[in-house]
Design a protein around this motif. Structure first.
Motif, PDB file in Angstrom:
ATOM      1  N   THR A  88      78.092  68.691 -62.869  1.00  8.02           N
ATOM      2  CA  THR A  88      76.690  69.129 -62.831  1.00  8.02           C
ATOM      3  C   THR A  88      75.777  67.907 -62.693  1.00  8.02           C
ATOM      4  O   THR A  88      76.159  66.793 -63.072  1.00  8.02           O
ATOM      5  N   PRO A  89      74.561  68.099 -62.173  1.00 14.04           N
ATOM      6  CA  PRO A  89      73.607  66.977 -62.112  1.00 14.04           C
ATOM      7  C   PRO A  89      73.208  66.536 -63.515  1.00 14.04           C
ATOM      8  O   PRO A  89      73.476  67.210 -64.514  1.00 14.04           O
ATOM      9  N   GLY A  90      72.530  65.403 -63.587  1.00 20.68           N
ATOM     10  CA  GLY A  90      72.053  64.890 -64.868  1.00 20.68           C
ATOM     11  C   GLY A  90      71.181  65.899 -65.592  1.00 20.68           C
ATOM     12  O   GLY A  90      70.343  66.560 -64.983  1.00 20.68           O
ATOM     13  N   TRP A  91      71.382  66.005 -66.898  1.00 21.85           N
ATOM     14  CA  TRP A  91      70.701  67.046 -67.671  1.00 21.85           C
ATOM     15  C   TRP A  91      69.238  66.703 -67.953  1.00 21.85           C
ATOM     16  O   TRP A  91      68.447  67.584 -68.301  1.00 21.85           O
ATOM     17  N   TRP A  92      68.842  65.432 -67.813  1.00 20.56           N
ATOM     18  CA  TRP A  92      67.432  65.037 -67.887  1.00 20.56           C
ATOM     19  C   TRP A  92      67.077  64.241 -66.641  1.00 20.56           C
ATOM     20  O   TRP A  92      66.390  63.223 -66.701  1.00 20.56           O
ATOM     21  N   ASP A  93      67.532  64.715 -65.498  1.00 27.06           N
ATOM     22  CA  ASP A  93      67.374  63.963 -64.262  1.00 27.06           C
ATOM     23  C   ASP A  93      65.912  63.671 -63.939  1.00 27.06           C
ATOM     24  O   ASP A  93      65.585  62.626 -63.382  1.00 27.06           O
ATOM     25  N   ALA A  94      65.027  64.615 -64.293  1.00 27.06           N
ATOM     26  CA  ALA A  94      63.604  64.415 -63.990  1.00 27.06           C
ATOM     27  C   ALA A  94      62.962  63.354 -64.877  1.00 27.06           C
ATOM     28  O   ALA A  94      61.839  62.907 -64.597  1.00 27.06           O
ATOM     29  N   LEU A  95      63.670  62.925 -65.918  1.00 25.91           N
ATOM     30  CA  LEU A  95      63.098  61.980 -66.882  1.00 25.91           C
ATOM     31  C   LEU A  95      63.460  60.529 -66.559  1.00 25.91           C
ATOM     32  O   LEU A  95      62.701  59.610 -66.865  1.00 25.91           O
ATOM     33  N   VAL A  96      64.613  60.323 -65.936  1.00 30.94           N
ATOM     34  CA  VAL A  96      65.176  58.975 -65.776  1.00 30.94           C
ATOM     35  C   VAL A  96      65.242  58.598 -64.302  1.00 30.94           C
ATOM     36  O   VAL A  96      65.808  59.337 -63.492  1.00 30.94           O
ATOM     37  N   GLY A  97      64.664  57.465 -63.943  1.00 30.45           N
ATOM     38  CA  GLY A  97      64.741  56.978 -62.573  1.00 30.45           C
ATOM     39  C   GLY A  97      63.506  56.188 -62.201  1.00 30.45           C
ATOM     40  O   GLY A  97      62.530  56.126 -62.963  1.00 30.45           O
ATOM     41  N   PRO A  98      63.502  55.570 -61.049  1.00 27.44           N
ATOM     42  CA  PRO A  98      62.332  54.790 -60.617  1.00 27.44           C
ATOM     43  C   PRO A  98      61.071  55.647 -60.570  1.00 27.44           C
ATOM     44  O   PRO A  98      61.049  56.737 -59.999  1.00 27.44           O
ATOM     45  N   GLY A  99      60.013  55.173 -61.236  1.00 26.20           N
ATOM     46  CA  GLY A  99      58.745  55.871 -61.247  1.00 26.20           C
ATOM     47  C   GLY A  99      58.679  57.060 -62.177  1.00 26.20           C
ATOM     48  O   GLY A  99      57.629  57.711 -62.267  1.00 26.20           O
ATOM     49  N   ARG A 100      59.743  57.355 -62.901  1.00 29.32           N
ATOM     50  CA  ARG A 100      59.744  58.497 -63.814  1.00 29.32           C
ATOM     51  C   ARG A 100      59.394  58.034 -65.235  1.00 29.32           C
ATOM     52  O   ARG A 100      59.121  56.860 -65.460  1.00 29.32           O
ATOM     53  N   ALA A 101      59.410  58.969 -66.192  1.00 25.91           N
ATOM     54  CA  ALA A 101      58.993  58.625 -67.560  1.00 25.91           C
ATOM     55  C   ALA A 101      59.790  57.447 -68.102  1.00 25.91           C
ATOM     56  O   ALA A 101      59.228  56.532 -68.713  1.00 25.91           O
ATOM     57  N   LEU A 102      61.098  57.490 -67.906  1.00 26.84           N
ATOM     58  CA  LEU A 102      61.929  56.328 -68.231  1.00 26.84           C
ATOM     59  C   LEU A 102      62.194  55.599 -66.915  1.00 26.84           C
ATOM     60  O   LEU A 102      63.186  55.837 -66.226  1.00 26.84           O
ATOM     61  N   ASP A 103      61.250  54.736 -66.566  1.00 27.14           N
ATOM     62  CA  ASP A 103      61.263  54.058 -65.276  1.00 27.14           C
ATOM     63  C   ASP A 103      62.361  53.001 -65.260  1.00 27.14           C
ATOM     64  O   ASP A 103      62.273  51.991 -65.963  1.00 27.14           O
TER      65      ASP A 103
END
Length: 233
Positions: A88-103
């Protein structure tokens, strides 16, 4: 009742959804933890490994490290697509990554699979001292035991202090334990949907759920690892 379903061309899946040796690793890494790991019960757990994933680049002094802790049935794959090793995709995918809450252009994000989990870290599905899965012989763990293992992981990674510890549900309980037992290593805290202690109502609901699992004949007293699922015809 048959173990083989004549209507299926493929063999039935194993009874456990836990990760097994030989499965694709995906983005996982493994860290060997203090051996043996002392638990609150007085037991010393041998051969402990924690699975973890990371995103971003660690600062030379480790000051940009953020710890993300999953809920009861989660895993280390907090961000990223599905693929080999990650069904499955990451369970907090929208939170972690470039430009996201956890940049991840700024922060070094670490997400471990909890001690006692089934997605790579030492748990009931892991080989015990006799080489077979621990199963029902795996010792009881506390949230404090799990944080002890996570602190050992931080030591392996050379992180003296987390800029933040973030968790939801059981992950939030572990985040609270970090702040209580290791305040000098916890820069800030984000706790979501987690209490400081379980209420009588929560314990009651948990007891019903545990009873449902234990009443399933396929549970086999906790020694179902290596068994296969079955289908009623």
């Amino acid at each position: 009742m048959n173990r083989k379903d004549p209507h299926r061309a493929l063999p039935l899946p194993p009874a456990s959804g836990g990760r097994r040796e030989g499965d694709p690793p995906g983005r996982r890494r493994w860290a060997a933890i203090e051996d043996p790991l002392p638990l609150e019960s007085g037991i010393r757990l041998p051969g402990v490994r924690l699975t973890y994933e990371t995103w971003g680049r660690r600062a030379e002094d480790g000051s940009n490290a953020v710890l993300v802790l999953h809920a009861l049935t989660g895993d280390s794959h907090v961000a990223g697509p599905a693929g080999p090793g990650h069904p499955t995709p990451g369970w907090w995918d929208a939170l972690v990554g470039p430009g996201r809450a956890l940049d991840t252009d700024r922060w070094f994000v670490v997400a471990p699979n909890v001690l006692g989990g089934c997605q790579g870290s030492t748990g009931p599905s892991s080989p015990g001292p006799d080489g077979t899965p621990w199963g029902s012989m795996f010792p009881y763990l506390s949230v404090r035991d799990q944080v002890t293992a996570e602190a050992a992981l931080a030591d392996v990674l050379g992180i003296d202090r987390w800029a933040a510890v973030i968790g939801g549900s059981m992950g939030g309980m572990r985040a609270l334990e970090w702040a209580v037992s290791r305040p000098e290593r916890t820069g800030s805290l984000l706790v979501l949907a987690a209490p400081a202690a379980a209420s009588a109502d929560q314990i009651a609901w948990g007891s019903v759920q545990i009873g449902a699992i234990r009443s399933d004949p396929g549970w086999r007293g906790g020694d179902y690892h290596g068994a296969v699922s079955y289908t009623h015809l």
